[in-house]
Design a protein around this motif. Sequence first.
Motif, PDB file in Angstrom:
ATOM      1  N   CYS A  21      45.339  45.230  31.364  1.00 11.71           N
ATOM      2  CA  CYS A  21      45.853  43.911  31.031  1.00 11.71           C
ATOM      3  C   CYS A  21      44.827  43.240  30.138  1.00 11.71           C
ATOM      4  O   CYS A  21      43.785  42.771  30.611  1.00 11.71           O
ATOM      5  CB  CYS A  21      46.090  43.088  32.287  1.00 11.71           C
ATOM      6  SG  CYS A  21      46.588  41.367  31.974  1.00 11.71           S
ATOM      7  N   THR A  23      43.508  40.285  27.963  1.00 13.67           N
ATOM      8  CA  THR A  23      43.728  38.844  27.979  1.00 13.67           C
ATOM      9  C   THR A  23      43.008  38.164  26.821  1.00 13.67           C
ATOM     10  O   THR A  23      42.002  38.677  26.312  1.00 13.67           O
ATOM     11  CB  THR A  23      43.249  38.223  29.302  1.00 13.67           C
ATOM     12  OG1 THR A  23      41.818  38.251  29.348  1.00 13.67           O
ATOM     13  CG2 THR A  23      43.817  38.973  30.496  1.00 13.67           C
ATOM     14  N   TRP A  35      48.815  41.639  39.220  1.00 16.21           N
ATOM     15  CA  TRP A  35      49.795  42.613  38.738  1.00 16.21           C
ATOM     16  C   TRP A  35      51.054  42.494  39.596  1.00 16.21           C
ATOM     17  O   TRP A  35      50.966  42.441  40.835  1.00 16.21           O
ATOM     18  CB  TRP A  35      49.257  44.036  38.835  1.00 16.21           C
ATOM     19  CG  TRP A  35      48.257  44.384  37.800  1.00 16.21           C
ATOM     20  CD1 TRP A  35      46.889  44.334  37.914  1.00 16.21           C
ATOM     21  CD2 TRP A  35      48.534  44.864  36.475  1.00 16.21           C
ATOM     22  NE1 TRP A  35      46.307  44.757  36.745  1.00 16.21           N
ATOM     23  CE2 TRP A  35      47.287  45.088  35.847  1.00 16.21           C
ATOM     24  CE3 TRP A  35      49.695  45.129  35.764  1.00 16.21           C
ATOM     25  CZ2 TRP A  35      47.180  45.566  34.522  1.00 16.21           C
ATOM     26  CZ3 TRP A  35      49.595  45.600  34.464  1.00 16.21           C
ATOM     27  CH2 TRP A  35      48.355  45.815  33.863  1.00 16.21           C
ATOM     28  N   TYR A  94      53.730  44.197  35.072  1.00 13.85           N
ATOM     29  CA  TYR A  94      53.204  43.171  34.184  1.00 13.85           C
ATOM     30  C   TYR A  94      52.088  42.411  34.871  1.00 13.85           C
ATOM     31  O   TYR A  94      51.986  42.406  36.092  1.00 13.85           O
ATOM     32  CB  TYR A  94      54.314  42.231  33.704  1.00 13.85           C
ATOM     33  CG  TYR A  94      54.990  41.405  34.772  1.00 13.85           C
ATOM     34  CD1 TYR A  94      56.094  41.889  35.445  1.00 13.85           C
ATOM     35  CD2 TYR A  94      54.519  40.124  35.083  1.00 13.85           C
ATOM     36  CE1 TYR A  94      56.725  41.125  36.418  1.00 13.85           C
ATOM     37  CE2 TYR A  94      55.139  39.357  36.045  1.00 13.85           C
ATOM     38  CZ  TYR A  94      56.250  39.856  36.713  1.00 13.85           C
ATOM     39  OH  TYR A  94      56.868  39.097  37.676  1.00 13.85           O
ATOM     40  N   CYS A  95      51.256  41.769  34.061  1.00 12.64           N
ATOM     41  CA  CYS A  95      50.157  40.973  34.597  1.00 12.64           C
ATOM     42  C   CYS A  95      50.420  39.492  34.334  1.00 12.64           C
ATOM     43  O   CYS A  95      51.131  39.130  33.389  1.00 12.64           O
ATOM     44  CB  CYS A  95      48.819  41.404  34.007  1.00 12.64           C
ATOM     45  SG  CYS A  95      48.734  41.508  32.210  1.00 12.64           S
ATOM     46  N   ALA A  96      49.837  38.676  35.194  1.00 11.40           N
ATOM     47  CA  ALA A  96      50.066  37.236  35.104  1.00 11.40           C
ATOM     48  C   ALA A  96      48.782  36.490  35.462  1.00 11.40           C
ATOM     49  O   ALA A  96      47.946  37.010  36.219  1.00 11.40           O
ATOM     50  CB  ALA A  96      51.190  36.826  36.054  1.00 11.40           C
ATOM     51  N   ARG A  97      48.650  35.291  34.940  1.00 12.26           N
ATOM     52  CA  ARG A  97      47.462  34.480  35.195  1.00 12.26           C
ATOM     53  C   ARG A  97      47.765  33.338  36.133  1.00 12.26           C
ATOM     54  O   ARG A  97      48.767  32.625  35.970  1.00 12.26           O
ATOM     55  CB  ARG A  97      46.920  33.901  33.890  1.00 12.26           C
ATOM     56  CG  ARG A  97      45.541  33.271  34.034  1.00 12.26           C
ATOM     57  CD  ARG A  97      45.184  32.398  32.844  1.00 12.26           C
ATOM     58  NE  ARG A  97      45.713  31.040  33.011  1.00 12.26           N
ATOM     59  CZ  ARG A  97      45.358  30.025  32.227  1.00 12.26           C
ATOM     60  NH1 ARG A  97      44.520  30.222  31.223  1.00 12.26           N
ATOM     61  NH2 ARG A  97      45.866  28.817  32.427  1.00 12.26           N
ATOM     62  N   THR A 109      55.309  34.795  42.719  1.00 16.98           N
ATOM     63  CA  THR A 109      55.319  34.616  41.273  1.00 16.98           C
ATOM     64  C   THR A 109      55.261  33.153  40.859  1.00 16.98           C
ATOM     65  O   THR A 109      54.801  32.839  39.761  1.00 16.98           O
ATOM     66  CB  THR A 109      56.562  35.260  40.666  1.00 16.98           C
ATOM     67  OG1 THR A 109      57.737  34.672  41.245  1.00 16.98           O
ATOM     68  CG2 THR A 109      56.583  36.763  40.913  1.00 16.98           C
ATOM     69  N   TYR A 112      52.079  31.556  39.234  1.00 19.09           N
ATOM     70  CA  TYR A 112      51.542  32.089  37.985  1.00 19.09           C
ATOM     71  C   TYR A 112      52.293  31.482  36.813  1.00 19.09           C
ATOM     72  O   TYR A 112      53.485  31.692  36.650  1.00 19.09           O
ATOM     73  CB  TYR A 112      51.645  33.618  37.970  1.00 19.09           C
ATOM     74  CG  TYR A 112      50.826  34.243  39.067  1.00 19.09           C
ATOM     75  CD1 TYR A 112      51.349  34.401  40.341  1.00 19.09           C
ATOM     76  CD2 TYR A 112      49.513  34.629  38.831  1.00 19.09           C
ATOM     77  CE1 TYR A 112      50.579  34.938  41.361  1.00 19.09           C
ATOM     78  CE2 TYR A 112      48.748  35.181  39.848  1.00 19.09           C
ATOM     79  CZ  TYR A 112      49.292  35.325  41.111  1.00 19.09           C
ATOM     80  OH  TYR A 112      48.526  35.855  42.121  1.00 19.09           O
ATOM     81  N   TYR A 114      51.485  31.877  33.483  1.00 19.15           N
ATOM     82  CA  TYR A 114      51.563  32.736  32.305  1.00 19.15           C
ATOM     83  C   TYR A 114      51.708  34.196  32.729  1.00 19.15           C
ATOM     84  O   TYR A 114      51.047  34.645  33.661  1.00 19.15           O
ATOM     85  CB  TYR A 114      50.304  32.601  31.444  1.00 19.15           C
ATOM     86  CG  TYR A 114      50.079  31.225  30.892  1.00 19.15           C
ATOM     87  CD1 TYR A 114      49.204  30.347  31.530  1.00 19.15           C
ATOM     88  CD2 TYR A 114      50.720  30.799  29.729  1.00 19.15           C
ATOM     89  CE1 TYR A 114      48.988  29.076  31.020  1.00 19.15           C
ATOM     90  CE2 TYR A 114      50.503  29.532  29.221  1.00 19.15           C
ATOM     91  CZ  TYR A 114      49.640  28.680  29.864  1.00 19.15           C
ATOM     92  OH  TYR A 114      49.426  27.423  29.369  1.00 19.15           O
ATOM     93  N   LYS A 115      52.545  34.889  32.037  1.00 15.03           N
ATOM     94  CA  LYS A 115      52.665  36.319  32.255  1.00 15.03           C
ATOM     95  C   LYS A 115      52.930  37.001  30.920  1.00 15.03           C
ATOM     96  O   LYS A 115      53.427  36.376  29.980  1.00 15.03           O
ATOM     97  CB  LYS A 115      53.781  36.665  33.232  1.00 15.03           C
ATOM     98  CG  LYS A 115      55.177  36.381  32.726  1.00 15.03           C
ATOM     99  CD  LYS A 115      56.217  36.864  33.733  1.00 15.03           C
ATOM    100  CE  LYS A 115      57.618  36.708  33.170  1.00 15.03           C
ATOM    101  NZ  LYS A 115      58.642  37.215  34.120  1.00 15.03           N
TER     102      LYS A 115
END
Length: 125
Positions: A21, A23, A35, A94-97, A109, A112, A114-115
């Motif tokens: 991921c 960034t 993740w 997918y990854c997310a912040r 989810t 988070y 942003y993804k």
Amino acid sequence: VQLQASGGGLVQPGGSLRLSCATSGFTLENYAIAWFRQAPGRVPEGVSYIYGSVGDTYYADFLRGRVTISRDSAKNTVYLQMNSLTPEDTALYYCARGSRLNSGTWWQTRYYRYKGPGTQVTVSS
């Protein structure tokens, strides 16, 4: 803020993959990266989480022992090493912040903002 997952592909049962991921646009140590995976017709599942400078990590119980999350701050990248893959692991990953969370919330989810676009993992013989 950008997140880009990569490293997916087709792998045989029992195989391994390392997802990345990448960034940008923020300081990785100040945020959590998680993740998630989503199979067709199913809701997203939290796979793993790592937070900032202290390195807090969480793993989904159903994956514990088969995945390892890590971070390379110099490369602004978070990795997900997955071993002993089974067809049930087939999904879009997918990854997310997010911010610092706890064991009861990291997998949700809604925490988070942003993804990034995901990378497809297909486990099949």
